[in-house]
Design a protein around this motif. Sequence first.
Motif, PDB file in Angstrom:
ATOM      1  N   ARG A  18       0.824  -1.215   0.000  1.00 58.46           N
ATOM      2  CA  ARG A  18       0.000   0.000   0.000  1.00 58.46           C
ATOM      3  C   ARG A  18       0.861   1.269   0.000  1.00 58.46           C
ATOM      4  NH1 ARG A  18      -2.703  -4.028   2.265  1.00 58.46           N
ATOM      5  NH2 ARG A  18      -4.944  -4.104   1.979  1.00 58.46           N
ATOM      6  N   ASP A  19       2.140   1.112  -0.302  1.00 61.11           N
ATOM      7  CA  ASP A  19       3.076   2.242  -0.342  1.00 61.11           C
ATOM      8  C   ASP A  19       3.193   2.934   1.012  1.00 61.11           C
ATOM      9  OD1 ASP A  19       4.975   3.769  -1.692  1.00 61.11           O
ATOM     10  OD2 ASP A  19       3.514   5.306  -2.246  1.00 61.11           O
ATOM     11  N   VAL A  20       3.175   2.133   2.094  1.00 59.38           N
ATOM     12  CA  VAL A  20       3.312   2.652   3.454  1.00 59.38           C
ATOM     13  C   VAL A  20       4.694   2.244   3.964  1.00 59.38           C
ATOM     14  CG1 VAL A  20       2.429   2.539   5.814  1.00 59.38           C
ATOM     15  CG2 VAL A  20       0.830   2.504   3.885  1.00 59.38           C
ATOM     16  N   ARG A  21       5.441   3.218   4.497  1.00 60.20           N
ATOM     17  CA  ARG A  21       6.797   2.965   4.973  1.00 60.20           C
ATOM     18  C   ARG A  21       6.880   3.232   6.469  1.00 60.20           C
ATOM     19  NH1 ARG A  21      11.545   5.657   5.980  1.00 60.20           N
ATOM     20  NH2 ARG A  21      10.630   7.707   5.601  1.00 60.20           N
ATOM     21  N   PHE A  22       7.398   2.265   7.221  1.00 62.82           N
ATOM     22  CA  PHE A  22       7.615   2.426   8.653  1.00 62.82           C
ATOM     23  C   PHE A  22       8.743   3.426   8.863  1.00 62.82           C
ATOM     24  CE2 PHE A  22      10.163   1.258  12.367  1.00 62.82           C
ATOM     25  CZ  PHE A  22       9.223   1.396  13.368  1.00 62.82           C
ATOM     26  N   VAL A  23       8.553   4.375   9.807  1.00 66.05           N
ATOM     27  CA  VAL A  23       9.574   5.369  10.119  1.00 66.05           C
ATOM     28  C   VAL A  23      10.215   5.065  11.470  1.00 66.05           C
ATOM     29  CG1 VAL A  23      10.028   7.822  10.523  1.00 66.05           C
ATOM     30  CG2 VAL A  23       8.434   7.128   8.713  1.00 66.05           C
ATOM     31  N   GLN A  24       9.396   5.010  12.517  1.00 69.38           N
ATOM     32  CA  GLN A  24       9.901   4.687  13.854  1.00 69.38           C
ATOM     33  C   GLN A  24       8.738   4.430  14.780  1.00 69.38           C
ATOM     34  OE1 GLN A  24      12.195   8.216  14.837  1.00 69.38           O
ATOM     35  NE2 GLN A  24      10.592   8.997  16.133  1.00 69.38           N
ATOM     36  N   SER A  25       9.053   3.913  15.967  1.00 66.49           N
ATOM     37  CA  SER A  25       8.004   3.714  16.962  1.00 66.49           C
ATOM     38  C   SER A  25       8.538   4.063  18.339  1.00 66.49           C
ATOM     39  CB  SER A  25       7.456   2.286  16.926  1.00 66.49           C
ATOM     40  OG  SER A  25       8.452   1.372  17.277  1.00 66.49           O
ATOM     41  N   PHE A  26       7.613   4.337  19.238  1.00 59.10           N
ATOM     42  CA  PHE A  26       7.907   4.642  20.633  1.00 59.10           C
ATOM     43  C   PHE A  26       7.157   3.622  21.478  1.00 59.10           C
ATOM     44  CE2 PHE A  26       8.134   8.558  18.253  1.00 59.10           C
ATOM     45  CZ  PHE A  26       9.320   9.127  18.687  1.00 59.10           C
ATOM     46  N   LEU A  27       7.853   2.980  22.392  1.00 56.54           N
ATOM     47  CA  LEU A  27       7.264   1.967  23.253  1.00 56.54           C
ATOM     48  C   LEU A  27       7.269   2.494  24.680  1.00 56.54           C
ATOM     49  CD1 LEU A  27       6.178  -0.947  23.326  1.00 56.54           C
ATOM     50  CD2 LEU A  27       8.529  -1.707  23.689  1.00 56.54           C
ATOM     51  N   LEU A  29       7.373   2.626  28.721  1.00 61.19           N
ATOM     52  CA  LEU A  29       8.273   1.908  29.616  1.00 61.19           C
ATOM     53  C   LEU A  29       7.641   0.651  30.200  1.00 61.19           C
ATOM     54  CD1 LEU A  29      10.006   4.893  31.455  1.00 61.19           C
ATOM     55  CD2 LEU A  29      10.879   3.499  29.566  1.00 61.19           C
ATOM     56  N   ASP A  30       6.306   0.659  30.359  1.00 61.01           N
ATOM     57  CA  ASP A  30       5.644  -0.545  30.854  1.00 61.01           C
ATOM     58  C   ASP A  30       5.328  -1.537  29.727  1.00 61.01           C
ATOM     59  OD1 ASP A  30       3.482   0.611  29.557  1.00 61.01           O
ATOM     60  OD2 ASP A  30       2.311   0.932  31.387  1.00 61.01           O
ATOM     61  N   ARG A  31       5.705  -1.187  28.499  1.00 65.33           N
ATOM     62  CA  ARG A  31       5.543  -2.016  27.301  1.00 65.33           C
ATOM     63  C   ARG A  31       4.088  -2.348  26.988  1.00 65.33           C
ATOM     64  NH1 ARG A  31      10.404  -3.192  25.656  1.00 65.33           N
ATOM     65  NH2 ARG A  31      10.019  -5.005  24.383  1.00 65.33           N
ATOM     66  N   LYS A  32       3.158  -1.510  27.432  1.00 65.78           N
ATOM     67  CA  LYS A  32       1.737  -1.752  27.179  1.00 65.78           C
ATOM     68  C   LYS A  32       1.210  -0.935  26.002  1.00 65.78           C
ATOM     69  CE  LYS A  32       0.568  -3.136  31.848  1.00 65.78           C
ATOM     70  NZ  LYS A  32      -0.290  -2.903  32.989  1.00 65.78           N
ATOM     71  N   ARG A  33       1.911   0.120  25.621  1.00 69.16           N
ATOM     72  CA  ARG A  33       1.466   0.970  24.517  1.00 69.16           C
ATOM     73  C   ARG A  33       2.628   1.273  23.589  1.00 69.16           C
ATOM     74  NH1 ARG A  33      -3.683   3.214  24.667  1.00 69.16           N
ATOM     75  NH2 ARG A  33      -4.651   2.877  26.664  1.00 69.16           N
ATOM     76  N   ARG A  34       2.275   1.431  22.316  1.00 65.18           N
ATOM     77  CA  ARG A  34       3.284   1.767  21.319  1.00 65.18           C
ATOM     78  C   ARG A  34       2.675   2.739  20.326  1.00 65.18           C
ATOM     79  NH1 ARG A  34       6.186  -2.582  17.449  1.00 65.18           N
ATOM     80  NH2 ARG A  34       4.047  -2.942  16.872  1.00 65.18           N
ATOM     81  N   ILE A  35       3.446   3.733  19.960  1.00 64.70           N
ATOM     82  CA  ILE A  35       3.044   4.666  18.911  1.00 64.70           C
ATOM     83  C   ILE A  35       3.973   4.420  17.732  1.00 64.70           C
ATOM     84  CG2 ILE A  35       2.899   7.079  18.204  1.00 64.70           C
ATOM     85  CD1 ILE A  35       2.238   7.757  21.106  1.00 64.70           C
ATOM     86  N   CYS A  36       3.388   4.121  16.596  1.00 61.86           N
ATOM     87  CA  CYS A  36       4.170   3.856  15.395  1.00 61.86           C
ATOM     88  C   CYS A  36       3.974   5.006  14.412  1.00 61.86           C
ATOM     89  CB  CYS A  36       3.714   2.566  14.729  1.00 61.86           C
ATOM     90  SG  CYS A  36       3.945   1.121  15.768  1.00 61.86           S
ATOM     91  N   ILE A  37       5.055   5.385  13.777  1.00 63.23           N
ATOM     92  CA  ILE A  37       5.009   6.460  12.794  1.00 63.23           C
ATOM     93  C   ILE A  37       5.292   5.861  11.426  1.00 63.23           C
ATOM     94  CG2 ILE A  37       6.044   8.637  12.060  1.00 63.23           C
ATOM     95  CD1 ILE A  37       6.712   9.109  15.027  1.00 63.23           C
ATOM     96  N   PHE A  38       4.418   6.189  10.487  1.00 63.76           N
ATOM     97  CA  PHE A  38       4.540   5.704   9.118  1.00 63.76           C
ATOM     98  C   PHE A  38       4.503   6.881   8.170  1.00 63.76           C
ATOM     99  CE2 PHE A  38       2.470   2.269  11.447  1.00 63.76           C
ATOM    100  CZ  PHE A  38       3.221   1.176  11.064  1.00 63.76           C
ATOM    101  N   GLU A  39       5.132   6.707   7.035  1.00 66.03           N
ATOM    102  CA  GLU A  39       4.985   7.639   5.925  1.00 66.03           C
ATOM    103  C   GLU A  39       4.062   6.950   4.935  1.00 66.03           C
ATOM    104  OE1 GLU A  39       7.942   8.987   2.539  1.00 66.03           O
ATOM    105  OE2 GLU A  39       8.530   9.756   4.517  1.00 66.03           O
ATOM    106  N   ALA A  40       2.928   7.594   4.625  1.00 63.57           N
ATOM    107  CA  ALA A  40       1.927   6.946   3.784  1.00 63.57           C
ATOM    108  C   ALA A  40       1.145   8.000   2.999  1.00 63.57           C
ATOM    109  CB  ALA A  40       0.960   6.142   4.652  1.00 63.57           C
ATOM    110  N   PRO A  41       0.572   7.586   1.863  1.00 63.32           N
ATOM    111  CA  PRO A  41      -0.254   8.520   1.104  1.00 63.32           C
ATOM    112  C   PRO A  41      -1.449   9.042   1.916  1.00 63.32           C
ATOM    113  CG  PRO A  41       0.329   6.647  -0.260  1.00 63.32           C
ATOM    114  CD  PRO A  41       0.769   6.325   1.141  1.00 63.32           C
TER     115      PRO A  41
END
Length: 70
Positions: A18-27, A29-41
């Motif tokens: 789908r032309d989506v590229r992973f950029v980075q993520s933040f996890l 400290l308790d490892r229960k939530r993650r924010i992922c950043i993508f570059e996408a149309p």
Amino acid sequence: DEELDKMADQLDPCLEGRDVRFVQSFLSLDRKRRICIFEAPDADLVREGYRTAGVKFERVWPAELITADD
């Protein structure tokens, strides 16, 4: 970490098509939530990729990068 690797293995092919590229993520400290950043149309393509891969997510929203130079 194994679970995160498994999700990435499921998700990568669904996003690449789908032309989506992973950029980075933040996890958290308790490892229960993650924010992922993508570059996408658009955000819908990221949602579709997650749904197709069967990977759970809470929400996807469009954003703009703001840097100190802006």
